[in-house]
Scaffold this active site. Structure first.
Site, short mmCIF file in Angstrom:
data_model
loop_
_atom_site.label_atom_id
_atom_site.label_comp_id
_atom_site.label_asym_id
_atom_site.label_seq_id
_atom_site.Cartn_x
_atom_site.Cartn_y
_atom_site.Cartn_z
N SER A 118 0.83 -1.20 0.00
CA SER A 118 0.00 0.00 0.00
C SER A 118 0.87 1.26 0.00
O SER A 118 1.62 1.49 -0.95
CB SER A 118 -0.95 -0.05 1.20
OG SER A 118 -1.95 0.94 1.15
N ASP A 169 -9.68 -2.82 -6.55
CA ASP A 169 -9.11 -2.14 -5.38
C ASP A 169 -9.46 -0.66 -5.42
O ASP A 169 -8.92 0.08 -6.24
CB ASP A 169 -7.59 -2.33 -5.38
CG ASP A 169 -6.93 -1.80 -4.12
OD1 ASP A 169 -7.58 -1.08 -3.36
OD2 ASP A 169 -5.74 -2.11 -3.92
N HIS A 200 -7.93 -4.47 -2.00
CA HIS A 200 -6.69 -4.11 -1.34
C HIS A 200 -6.24 -5.23 -0.41
O HIS A 200 -7.02 -5.73 0.40
CB HIS A 200 -6.92 -2.82 -0.53
CG HIS A 200 -5.73 -1.94 -0.42
ND1 HIS A 200 -5.13 -1.34 -1.51
CD2 HIS A 200 -5.01 -1.52 0.66
CE1 HIS A 200 -4.11 -0.59 -1.10
NE2 HIS A 200 -4.02 -0.69 0.21
#
Length: 218
Positions: A118, A169, A200
């Site tokens: 991320s 995502d 995600h």
């Protein structure tokens, strides 16, 4: 035996909190620069680094931006709206830290693989695109294009990248990953993109794929 080192006190880069796990493999084993996601710490990401490069040395620093108590690698105005000037500045700062660590821990000569999840993936990508000599290889889990509507990479780069993303995502939209892939390739990078259903996160299949990909690099 595996040991760890966390900086405490001191000045300059020595004061940057981080973990250093010595390699358990041969002297040719890589150094994995492991970058945590938003709200994480350096200890959260070591296990991921171990999975993708068993036996490697691991350097896991802590993001130095505080967002309402959550650690990050660079500032943002909102979800997916990055402060690009800060991205560029923080990538340069991290590149200097890696250079310090290579000297301090006598790690020079080991190939460096930058990885992250991320926000950490975004910083690994920025580092690989802006400072390819520092991070010539990048493994990005749920990352996206870190430069907004800008193209700060002016020189050809030889970075090798593995992008692992979910097609659904909302935090790292496929359109942004498309931009990342196109921009990186146009700059000279070698890009492998692995797509999956879902959003995600990191799947077991992605960890296995990343481990195979790193091993194939030799």
């Amino acid at each position: 035996m595996t040991t760890s080192t966390t900086a405490a006190g001191g000045s300059g880069f020595a004061a940057w909190p981080h973990i250093l796990r010595p390699a358990t493999g041969p002297s040719t084993s890589p150094l994995v620069l492991a970058l945590h996601g938003t709200g994480g710490t350096e200890s959260d990401i070591v296990g991921l680094a171990e999975r993708i490069a068993p036996g490697a040395a691991i350097l896991a620093p802590r993001g130095r931006v505080d967002e309402n108590g959550a650690g990050r690698w660079f500032r943002r105005a909102g979800e997916g709206v990055f402060d690009v000037d800060d991205v560029i500045f923080r990538a340069g700062e991290l590149a200097e830290f890696v250079g310090w660590a290579l000297t301090e821990y006598d790690l020079g000569g080991r190939p460096v693989i930058a990885t992250g999840f991320s926000n950490g993936a975004n910083m690994a990508l920025a580092l690989g695109m802006l400072h390819p000599a520092v991070a010539p290889t990048v493994v990005a889990f749920s990352g996206m294009y870190p430069f907004g509507d800008r193209t700060p990479v002016s020189d050809p780069i030889t970075t090798t990248m593995l992008l692992l993303n979910g097609d659904d995502d909302p935090m790292a939209p496929s359109t942004s990953v498309d931009t990342l892939e196109t921009s990186a390739r146009a700059s000279g990078a070698t890009v492998t993109r692995v797509r999956r259903p879902g959003g995600h996160g990191i799947t077991e299949a992605e960890l296995a794929e990343a481990s195979r990909w790193v091993a194939d690099l030799g």
